[in-house]
Design an enzyme around this catalytic site. Sequence first.
Site, mmCIF file in Angstrom:
data_model
loop_
_atom_site.group_PDB
_atom_site.id
_atom_site.type_symbol
_atom_site.label_atom_id
_atom_site.label_comp_id
_atom_site.label_asym_id
_atom_site.label_seq_id
_atom_site.Cartn_x
_atom_site.Cartn_y
_atom_site.Cartn_z
ATOM 1 N N VAL A 33 79.676 80.708 12.454
ATOM 2 C CA VAL A 33 78.828 80.988 11.216
ATOM 3 C C VAL A 33 77.397 81.144 11.791
ATOM 4 C CG1 VAL A 33 78.103 80.788 8.965
ATOM 5 C CG2 VAL A 33 80.359 80.248 9.837
ATOM 6 N N GLY A 75 83.696 76.543 14.051
ATOM 7 C CA GLY A 75 85.189 75.779 13.819
ATOM 8 C C GLY A 75 86.283 76.479 14.886
ATOM 9 N N GLY A 76 87.486 75.958 14.714
ATOM 10 C CA GLY A 76 88.426 76.607 15.532
ATOM 11 C C GLY A 76 88.760 77.966 15.342
ATOM 12 N N LYS A 112 79.916 85.163 9.220
ATOM 13 C CA LYS A 112 80.946 84.389 9.707
ATOM 14 C C LYS A 112 81.940 85.507 10.625
ATOM 15 C CE LYS A 112 85.390 82.336 8.425
ATOM 16 N NZ LYS A 112 86.371 81.685 7.051
ATOM 17 N N ASP A 148 92.490 74.345 1.941
ATOM 18 C CA ASP A 148 91.758 73.594 2.808
ATOM 19 C C ASP A 148 90.624 72.874 2.236
ATOM 20 O OD1 ASP A 148 91.330 72.514 5.235
ATOM 21 O OD2 ASP A 148 90.138 74.093 6.144
ATOM 22 N N LEU A 172 74.880 78.363 12.356
ATOM 23 C CA LEU A 172 74.964 77.335 11.298
ATOM 24 C C LEU A 172 76.027 76.335 11.569
ATOM 25 C CD1 LEU A 172 74.105 79.616 8.225
ATOM 26 C CD2 LEU A 172 72.681 78.042 9.261
ATOM 27 N N GLY A 173 77.308 76.694 12.101
ATOM 28 C CA GLY A 173 78.349 76.103 12.260
ATOM 29 C C GLY A 173 79.447 76.561 13.054
#
Length: 595
Positions: free
Chosen positions: A56, A51-52, A70, A167, A48-49
């Site tokens: 996910v 990041g750093g 996640k 964030d 789904l995604g």
Amino acid sequence: MEEQHRQLRLFFTKFAGSVLGKADSELNIKCFRKRQIVSITDNYNTILGKGGFSIVYKGRLDDGRPVAVKKYIFTANKKEFTKEVIIQYQFSHKNIVRLLGCCIEADAPMLVTEFVPNGNLSDLLHGKNTSQQIPLSLNRRLKIATEVAEALVYMHTSQSHPILHGDIKPENILLDNKYMPKLSDFGISRLLSMGSDEYTGYVIGSMGYIDPMFCQTGCLTTKSDVYSFGVVLLELITRKKAIDNNKNFLAKSFGHAKTHDSFDKEIASSENIKVLDGIVKLALECLKFELEERPKMKDVSECLRKLQREQEKLMMISLKSFLKESGFTRFITDEQIYKVTSYFKNIPTERFMGKLYKGNMNGMPFVAIKMSFEVHGESMEEFSRQMVLQSKIDHENVIRFQGCWVDHRNMPILIYEFSKRSLHDILFGDSCKNWIINSEECLHIAISIATGLDYLHSLGITHGDVRTSNILVGDIPQGIFSKNVPIKISSIEASVYFSMKKSAQERFETEENNGYMDPKFPESGVLTKEADIYSMGVVLLELFTWKKVPNNHIRNCGLEKLLDVKFCRHLKNLAKVISECLNEDAEKRRSNMIA
């Protein structure tokens, strides 16, 4: 491994006391095994995604619920990971992504959360390019901002110690199918110690959204979230990113430009300017450098609520004026709407087009539908056209449109006459065996429905939701049906809903109506009268078989075997008509029902 899970649960419970200030904390946190995660994610098949700090994946639990998994791409400190799990597990708010459990068997820990299907706010605002941006009204933007603010108020005040997000940015604001926002990504959330702020030895957050005071002092407070939220407010009304391609910061440059020129042109209308100025004023308050000069999130939330009420009021005044100019006259009064809905105390039925209230007015049954779409800006023209069109409906086989209430602050409410009994009740209801209907009377019902549908099509109205439960049947004296019993097509509001969706270039989800829906419709997302003809074919099949059609996979052959023997005189013609209605090729379906 059983012992490891037991020890982890004990650690969660013990550590919760020190983290949350609750010595008696007992958390029933679900601990998934690694093999369960592999099964849930179909061996990590759908990303789904990324990041750093994490990737996910999309997954599905054994009960069918979709979830997001996640997976951290580093081995987290046990204490820090447990802290994050405990903090997020405490959240119970509609605008915060819900944590379902975790897994610690793998090399890196994993969290399992609810799945939020409609991307994030950054995708909605910016897309990959301008052509992919969908229309977004000021009212919807305000609603998103207000609900995110309420989630932050909850985080800052619901526990004995404030919980910081740390964030806040559009990428961390997920959206469901109805664009309801949900805060996510609590990897750097912090729980403040009693009576003190939290100091960190490193800067956390995202460029463009980070509180400059935090960068300078290393002191993280609730006002850090307030600053980041102020940037999101500006991004919502300008549709500009926090940092542009030239490395210009939106928060720094906004105040120096001509404010009105910075607004997104889609919402920069004269009737919106007052509310937009109010949002700018609030955002700049949030962005003040000194912490004590920034408002609390509670004050931000209350201000947004006030602006939202003002915007909704202005929107409905503008809509009423637009309707009058279009020649629409059927305005429902406050007294009438309160009679039908019993002052909205009646529990509504949820339908895809909105909330449906059943009630009475002057001794007659009516239904009020609070539509699920917004009417604003360019969509006013289409809505006015639809209302004028609905007012023209005058046919003995189509339910009457009573009028529209436009004084409600959220969405317009449409009112139609109603009947307590439907064709579905007669065919499949609890007392269906009590009705006496012969073949000629069934044909009368079929002809009445077909006549009403042809009439709607002659006006250029595609119904969009033809089914037995939307065919209303009048009083049947002593349970004996006759040709004098009124048969009327209802739920005409569906046609308004579909037209507004088409005008807004939005696709319709077909989950609720799959038994009657043209199987080609989900592929195209475009509704035509041929889709009504297909649905009519399903209704006819149910009417002449007295059997519920289970799904869209209807074979257009052997219909004679399905039809009741008592209709043998009409068997051949019935099978031909139904087959033509259910033809998979829409162009080969009947052009009208009566011919």
